[in-house]
Scaffold this active site. Structure first.
Site, PDB file in Angstrom:
ATOM      1  CB  THR A  28     -12.273  -7.784  -6.122  1.00  0.00           C
ATOM      2  OG1 THR A  28     -13.575  -7.896  -6.636  1.00  0.00           O
ATOM      3  CG2 THR A  28     -11.009  -7.608  -7.175  1.00  0.00           C
ATOM      4  CE  LYS A  65      -1.484  15.603   0.754  1.00  0.00           C
ATOM      5  NZ  LYS A  65      -0.276  15.149   1.347  1.00  0.00           N
TER       6      LYS A  65
END
Lengths: 311, 311, 311
Positions: B54, B82
């Protein structure tokens, strides 16, 4: 600009900064004009640490100038795992690219690397060291929203460890600014940074606070940074401190109508998403400004490297 | 097409589908004609889950149109680690790119993300949700090999968990099709999908089977999907079930000569490699069709976003 | 060149080699002349093993010819983790690209893969097998620095496991060369390689040594390779052996003034950095030569694939 490399924002004079920001504004106003300006140019990316926005925005900047990148890829899938030194790696990759961008976890890495290469090298962050292109996009955002002279700015959060904050403060000291630093005592600006700022030639004004409340109404810009959980040995202490340095609509009730709120991103919960759709919010614009600012920098350095006029 | 985003194949009318497939056929017949059509365009890739075909086929499609990509890279080396939210990440990356492609493990992620961005966003798979570009390339392959009207198709394998299958079935219900579903009882089509298909306006015919044998001779297309080992608590049960839903030359003895065998790939052992060189096999062609179909989609969305006619 | 694929340096005749090196020299002398020569061409990269310089230099080569790449990415984030065979993966990716570059840990992988694809496939290293583009850039560097005929070369280090060394030796046997092999006894050239070299038609001269000292003065080129710690069961034995095969300014006191020192990189401590700035050092130049040599190869294979003259 007459520099081969960009290592630290300290190397930038007021004139240098204005040259970059002016070029960025020109580019931002007419990107089509530079869409093929550096066709055939390859920018080498060496990121020894994770980064989404810095890396993608350098990549975007180079491609928006008609050039392309060659990326070293993640450290785990590179020769670094075979024990190669940084000096050797940059000398090899120099042979592939017309300029290099380096992010490295060790302070001083960019300076060291720059001594081994002839092509322009841009520091994209070296540990606790410098991150000058972040500073330039911050300055650009401040100039676009509030102007850089006669500026009152509050800088809040983790001021002890944040390289972003130190670089920005040094650069702002080239301009007529009043800088207010807001943080818990344990995360205050390091004393040597405060000392350096007081020494700065243009006499920027510096003040430290432990609460935003008293100076908020006077601010043109509020620059928020993240307080990292791992700085605190005690979870309760973290929760208490972090909560005091978060921004939400209530916090901003006493702010000036034209306050600009900035954040280097990624944020965790320092800024309530309810702020995102207000006129205060400039942090996504700030991230997006990484593109024209890095386009300007690359354009200036590459034109310089080819011996062209700076325009 | 008049959509800003492509989230699910359910949003596509028969006319929409035909517009994309017609454009794909045009492009496939003369790729050189569009080789520079979107020069200067950047497509942002955000893949939160592994993908080879894909991702590469979107990348190829954009580059075959003269554009380029900016890739967020693997999640482990991005700001996601994070703690950044998806909403923040897409808003940042929107500033770099002219359109976005998102794959995410959580169902509904593409819908949510699309609400935060102004550039076109294409869903490249959201967990158990949708994968509309896979459906469009499946439809294109079926149309090229057998036609979409008066079609008798068998869909075999894991029909319970396969999003590919559900999307395809919904899309096929826009056409005059007889859909036969072949699976072990434990991996039957979910009842709500069967219900939806029965409700579909054009009254596609639906039948379920536990064996291929009886309906194989009547099929124009046999669409095979993988039965995943991890769905079965017991290894012996898996071996027995999987073996019954594998295709080899012997299995196909009673098939029509012009049967088309498809598979979304990767396959493990659902289709014997001995089939690869027969006229039945269309699964590599199917994978390759991802390029013209995604070129067509990008061309339509990007032209639309620029306010051009759809051509 | 009349080859569809480049799998091993053994398939290259003296004429083939000279065709590639001549084209590389032409390109190196005037890169601007080929900057758009393969615009619109996509090179598919399949690296099943880490690589910095090989991968980046293929990427650079394709981009310096005006083309672009589509990269499968790291194996961990690809369909390979779903159990797809190499044969299936290359057949899918063939649909995206105009040529393929494959690195794989298993010897013979490139040969096998090449049987499944119609586009040109270049072997970028298959385990203990071959790495022909490394050999071509080595030959190019030797020719530029010392010439390929009437050459006296020393090849030193791990000669047992180093595929680079074997490929280079076979290729050099097409020319009038004296090859000296210097290694500890436990890392000598495999007997079958020695046998093959003795059989080579042009009768290259072969000698083996356990010390550099005696033949250093006669060498035009010294090709150093890394001795890997993990080859030795005993750390002390490794330290002793490795120390004897390291190069520093003192080692080179008896060398000819025009000696060329080469290394495929990455190095660990086989060559003292004090050599880097001397006229002996050609290893960074060697790494950089990967670009014009791979540009030449791609140009020849792609022009060939399009039915053009080789120029």
């Amino acid at each position: 600009m007459r520099h081969d490399h960009l290592i630290t924002s300290k190397q930038l004079s007021r004139t240098d900064i204005e040259t970059v920001l002016d070029r960025a504004a020109e580019i931002d106003a007419d990107r089509a004009a530079v869409a093929d300006r550096h066709a055939g140019t390859l920018l080498g990316l060496l990121f020894y640490e994770p980064s989404t926005r810095t890396k993608m925005s350098f990549e975007t900047a180079m491609k928006r100038l008609g050039g392309d990148i060659v990326d070293m890829g993640a450290v785990e899938s590179s020769s670094v795992t075979k024990g190669e030194t940084l000096a050797d790696t940059v000398r090899v990759i120099e042979g592939y690219a017309d300029a290099l961008v380096l992010r490295h976890p060790k302070q001083g890495a960019a300076t060291m690397a720059s001594e081994f290469v002839d092509v322009p090298l841009l520091n994209a962050g070296d540990g606790a060291g410098h991150h000058p292109t972040q500073t330039l996009l911050d300055l650009y955002t401040i100039r676009e929203n509030a102007g850089l002279d006669d500026l009152t700015i509050g800088i809040m959060g983790d001021l002890k460890y944040g390289r972003t904050v130190h670089s920005l403060s040094y650069a702002l000291s080239n301009f007529d600014t009043r800088q207010h630093f807001i943080s818990p005592e344990s995360l205050q600006l390091p004393r040597e940074v405060v000392y350096d700022l007081h020494q700065a030639q243009d006499g920027t004004q510096i003040r430290e606070h432990d609460s935003l409340e008293e100076i908020l109404p006077s601010l043109d810009v509020l620059y928020v940074t993240r307080i990292q959980r791992e700085r605190f040995p005690d979870e309760n202490e973290y929760q208490q401190v972090a909560g005091e340095y978060q921004i939400d609509p209530e916090t901003l009730e006493d702010a000036a109508d034209d306050l600009t709120v900035m954040h280097p991103l990624p944020r965790v919960d320092e800024i309530d998403p309810a702020i995102d759709d207000t006129d205060y919010a400039a942090y996504f614009e700030q991230a997006h400004n990484g593109v024209p600012v890095r386009m300007a920098l690359l354009d200036l350095l590459l034109s310089d490297a080819r011996g062209e006029d700076d325009e």
